[in-house]
Design an enzyme around this catalytic site. Structure first.
Site, PDB file in Angstrom:
ATOM      1  N   LEU A  42       1.240  -1.036   0.198  1.00  0.00           N
ATOM      2  CA  LEU A  42      -0.482  -0.011   0.034  1.00  0.00           C
ATOM      3  C   LEU A  42       0.624   1.674  -0.314  1.00  0.00           C
ATOM      4  O   LEU A  42       2.461   1.369   0.352  1.00  0.00           O
ATOM      5  CB  LEU A  42      -1.000   0.018   1.443  1.00  0.00           C
ATOM      6  N   SER A  43       0.069   1.861  -0.603  1.00  0.00           N
ATOM      7  CA  SER A  43       1.209   3.547  -0.787  1.00  0.00           C
ATOM      8  C   SER A  43       1.992   3.891   1.041  1.00  0.00           C
ATOM      9  O   SER A  43       3.505   3.844   0.881  1.00  0.00           O
ATOM     10  CB  SER A  43       0.107   4.644  -0.744  1.00  0.00           C
ATOM     11  N   GLU A  44       0.611   3.634   1.740  1.00  0.00           N
ATOM     12  CA  GLU A  44       2.234   3.339   2.922  1.00  0.00           C
ATOM     13  C   GLU A  44       1.667   2.518   4.491  1.00  0.00           C
ATOM     14  O   GLU A  44       0.121   2.167   3.829  1.00  0.00           O
ATOM     15  CB  GLU A  44       1.190   4.861   3.960  1.00  0.00           C
ATOM     16  N   THR A  45       1.992   2.240   4.991  1.00  0.00           N
ATOM     17  CA  THR A  45       1.948   1.627   6.735  1.00  0.00           C
ATOM     18  C   THR A  45       2.436   1.885   7.657  1.00  0.00           C
ATOM     19  O   THR A  45       3.671   2.572   8.019  1.00  0.00           O
ATOM     20  CB  THR A  45       2.674  -0.228   6.291  1.00  0.00           C
ATOM     21  N   HIS A  71      -2.830  10.577   5.450  1.00  0.00           N
ATOM     22  CA  HIS A  71      -3.584   9.549   5.471  1.00  0.00           C
ATOM     23  C   HIS A  71      -3.782   8.245   6.448  1.00  0.00           C
ATOM     24  O   HIS A  71      -4.796   7.612   7.104  1.00  0.00           O
ATOM     25  CB  HIS A  71      -4.227   9.111   4.075  1.00  0.00           C
TER      26      HIS A  71
END
Length: 259
Positions: A42-45, A71
């Site tokens: 995903l774009s961020e964890t 986010h």
């Protein structure tokens, strides 16, 4: 180990920006956190550890650790408020890279309080002009990103980024923005340097966008849409030395990691 996947800046799953959230009792190694983020893809964890009255927080893309992620912070707050027994309506996060970050809850609306970005006008170099198929009006450089301003919402919506050119710009990413048709401003965010060609909704980019559009439009409260395929909806406010970025979130997945 528990893992949550939360869609941030939306009222509906399958839209907004998905982030993974991993509550920790103590920090894992950097290598392990980077491996988990790469596996999540995903774009961020976001990873957090409770420390006294605060929660230390870090954010990883599939390829790098980043200084700030709006986010995923919103997603981590949603997890704490709804699943991890945080009783107060205020959460104090702390990042060693970005300082103190507050999230407040009012009914279902979550509000991030982030430091405003410091940015300055820069020349529209050939490097910047070659990165897009439409010529922008002006360009700015913040702490981590370029912000490129276009004429209208349609230019942002149909913009064709040249990722092979953007990746060479030497910044975290590029924010493309313009006035909106039904909101105050719209944007898109491109970050191939960070392993994300286009981020669905980028809270941290709004630390640059909000001060800029507040001055341009002469108003402190603004509405915004990030025009990615998944779309993100944000309520924004310019404060004295910070910005308030508000939105909703929904839980898509709760699972267990086996490490």
């Amino acid at each position: 180990m528990k893992l949550y996947q939360i869609d941030a800046f939306t009222k509906n799953i399958f839209s907004g920006n998905p982030a993974a959230v991993c509550p920790l009792e103590e920090w894992l190694t950097d290598e392990m956190m980077q491996n988990i983020a790469a596996e999540n893809n995903l774009s961020e964890t976001a990873f957090y550890v409770k420390n006294g009255a605060k929660y230390e927080i870090r954010w990883f893309t599939p390829t790098v650790e980043v200084d700030l992620c709006g986010h995923a912070t919103l997603a981590a707050a949603y997890v704490l408020f709804n699943y991890e027994n945080h009783k107060d309506s205020l959460i104090n996060f702390y990042s060693s890279r970005s300082g103190d970050l507050m999230v407040t809850k009012e009914d279902d609306l979550l509000s991030l309080n982030f430091p405003s970005d410091v940015f300055e006008a820069v020349e529209l170099t050939n490097q910047l002009l070659d990165a897009f198929d439409v010529k922008p009006k002006k360009a700015f450089k913040g702490k981590t990103d370029y912000m490129i301003v276009f004429n209208d919402e349609e230019e942002i919506l149909y913009l064709k980024p040249q990722f092979d050119k953007i990746v060479k710009l030497g910044v975290r990413g590029v924010i493309a923005t313009a006035p909106g048709n039904n909101v105050d401003f719209v944007s898109r965010f491109f970050g191939p340097q960070s392993g994300i060609d286009e981020d669905p909704v980028t809270g941290s980019a709004h630390t640059t966008l909000i001060p800029f559009w507040a001055k341009e439009l002469n108003k402190s409260k603004l509405s915004a849409i990030q025009l990615s395929e998944r779309r993100g909806y944000l309520e924004c406010e310019l404060l004295e030395n910070s910005v308030r970025i508000s939105g909703y979130a929904r839980c898509y997945l709760i699972g267990d990691l086996f490490l």
